[in-house]
Design a protein around this motif. Sequence first.
Motif, PDB file in Angstrom:
ATOM      1  N   SER A 278      18.193  61.606  19.539  1.00  0.00           N
ATOM      2  CA  SER A 278      17.866  61.575  18.219  1.00  0.00           C
ATOM      3  C   SER A 278      17.124  59.925  17.723  1.00  0.00           C
ATOM      4  CB  SER A 278      18.802  61.596  17.277  1.00  0.00           C
ATOM      5  OG  SER A 278      18.693  61.281  16.089  1.00  0.00           O
ATOM      6  N   PRO A 279      16.108  59.869  17.219  1.00  0.00           N
ATOM      7  CA  PRO A 279      15.604  58.427  16.696  1.00  0.00           C
ATOM      8  C   PRO A 279      16.593  57.953  15.506  1.00  0.00           C
ATOM      9  CG  PRO A 279      14.360  60.055  15.976  1.00  0.00           C
ATOM     10  CD  PRO A 279      15.189  60.860  16.591  1.00  0.00           C
ATOM     11  N   ASP A 280      17.431  58.690  14.884  1.00  0.00           N
ATOM     12  CA  ASP A 280      18.106  58.322  13.780  1.00  0.00           C
ATOM     13  C   ASP A 280      19.609  57.854  14.117  1.00  0.00           C
ATOM     14  OD1 ASP A 280      15.824  59.138  12.243  1.00  0.00           O
ATOM     15  OD2 ASP A 280      16.225  61.320  12.453  1.00  0.00           O
ATOM     16  N   ILE A 281      20.128  58.118  15.346  1.00  0.00           N
ATOM     17  CA  ILE A 281      21.628  57.856  15.678  1.00  0.00           C
ATOM     18  C   ILE A 281      21.701  57.781  17.274  1.00  0.00           C
ATOM     19  CG2 ILE A 281      22.400  60.047  15.832  1.00  0.00           C
ATOM     20  CD1 ILE A 281      24.936  59.115  14.263  1.00  0.00           C
ATOM     21  N   GLY A 282      22.603  56.700  17.591  1.00  0.00           N
ATOM     22  CA  GLY A 282      22.646  56.678  19.064  1.00  0.00           C
ATOM     23  C   GLY A 282      22.791  55.268  19.565  1.00  0.00           C
ATOM     24  N   ILE A 283      22.394  54.975  20.778  1.00  0.00           N
ATOM     25  CA  ILE A 283      22.632  53.801  21.479  1.00  0.00           C
ATOM     26  C   ILE A 283      21.556  53.844  22.569  1.00  0.00           C
ATOM     27  CG2 ILE A 283      23.953  52.199  22.825  1.00  0.00           C
ATOM     28  CD1 ILE A 283      26.685  53.505  21.652  1.00  0.00           C
ATOM     29  N   SER A 284      20.684  52.791  22.560  1.00  0.00           N
ATOM     30  CA  SER A 284      19.433  52.852  23.591  1.00  0.00           C
ATOM     31  C   SER A 284      19.982  52.407  25.052  1.00  0.00           C
ATOM     32  CB  SER A 284      18.460  51.941  23.187  1.00  0.00           C
ATOM     33  OG  SER A 284      18.959  50.478  23.353  1.00  0.00           O
ATOM     34  N   PHE A 285      19.130  52.991  26.114  1.00  0.00           N
ATOM     35  CA  PHE A 285      19.463  52.662  27.186  1.00  0.00           C
ATOM     36  C   PHE A 285      19.429  51.049  27.480  1.00  0.00           C
ATOM     37  CE2 PHE A 285      18.296  52.001  31.773  1.00  0.00           C
ATOM     38  CZ  PHE A 285      19.432  52.764  32.310  1.00  0.00           C
ATOM     39  N   GLN A 286      18.695  50.309  26.627  1.00  0.00           N
ATOM     40  CA  GLN A 286      18.715  48.713  26.945  1.00  0.00           C
ATOM     41  C   GLN A 286      19.981  48.306  26.809  1.00  0.00           C
ATOM     42  OE1 GLN A 286      16.251  50.487  26.002  1.00  0.00           O
ATOM     43  NE2 GLN A 286      14.746  49.709  27.473  1.00  0.00           N
ATOM     44  N   VAL A 287      20.765  48.952  26.009  1.00  0.00           N
ATOM     45  CA  VAL A 287      22.173  48.506  25.631  1.00  0.00           C
ATOM     46  C   VAL A 287      23.001  48.854  26.485  1.00  0.00           C
ATOM     47  CG1 VAL A 287      24.136  48.691  23.881  1.00  0.00           C
ATOM     48  CG2 VAL A 287      21.999  48.329  23.203  1.00  0.00           C
TER      49      VAL A 287
END
Length: 425
Positions: A278-287
């Motif tokens: 989802s572009p609206d919730i979550g944590i990116s792979f970069q983190v």
Amino acid sequence: MTRVTATYEIESPAGIARGAEAIAGEQSTGTFGNVPLETDALRARHGARIEELTVTGTSDRPALPCRTTGDSYERGVARISWPIENFGTQLPTLLATVAGNLFELADLSAVRLTDLDLPKVFAATNPGPQFGARGTKQAIGGHDGPLIGTIIKPCVGLTPEATAELVREMAEAGIDFIKDDELQANGPHNPLAARVAAVQRVLNDHEDKTGRRVIYAYNITDEIDQMWRNLDLLAEHGAFCPMVCVNAVGLSGLRAVRERSPFMIHGHRAGWGLYSRSPDIGISFQVWQKLWRLAGADHLHVNGLASKFTEEDRIVASSARSVQAPVFTDGGPEYVAMPVYSSAQTIWQIAPAQAVLGNDDFIYCAGGGIQGHPDGPGAGVTALRQAADAARDGIPVDRYADTHRALRVAMETYKRPILGEIPLD
């Protein structure tokens, strides 16, 4: 005072300034009301600080279900920082701070953690990768080009003996790397102890006969004390690569393996779509990849280009690059890990995979892309090596295939996928 800064994409019916204030308060000194001991001095020392706000747009409806409503929903980017004194350099509390209750705040109708700036002081207590790409290649006697790998298929259902026979076939085909599927760890039908014993008999014999060392990543995912016993099991049989499902065991589980392991750690991100889809919730792979590298992962899966999964190729490319980028914003050890491409990979994607990174320090895993070659798995491995050589030398794969049969047959067998846009800078 040293600080950690997190970047969020947020949306709020009260405006992103109010949304950022809600995050800063909830994740540091604040609560839902005033308390006597939250003094100005305490807030000055321990409070989170809004560093930057950028409005990017508005919507007439919330991106996510939200108890707080409004006439419009402002969207933007917020950078928020915390004094490292709040959590020190331990990763679990860092994660609870930058990715904790904020996802539930009623003042936010969208919130996604997209980046995390970490100072090099984290290197003092977090070990980072023990091998990385250089150490991985040295462990198999030095290696030119990417590591060509495969996955045990079917995912589950094989006996230890059947697994070992497939490994024998792959080793004789010239494979560099083989891994358990994430679904196969220590099931009753294929116990880890029996699988390690059977597979390592094959691989140790192969090394004695040929001098070639093949990496097998055994899925040791389990409770922490059992993973430690599994490491002892690997050492007993001459294995040297445990695989850990990093989302399943958590940062503490991964760190516990790193502390006890003299081996390279293969990090599988099973369950990744929960954080990324989802572009609206979550944590990116970069983190996440920064945290997994700090905890000790040497290899990290990044999906594959034109794969069976939903991530766009530009996201896969960004993920692969991030694994080789420095962890810290102010110098310190780089803690470079090795990206692992996988999922529906064939000879067609290896050149763009190399171009994304500008180097050969990656693992390229193909199942059907090797085993489905009409001339057998040996030709499948050869075709992938030829495609990698063409990429290294800057020769179009179709022209290289004119003088390399295994590659030509692979091109005729596997349909050329449609690649998405992949920025190369």
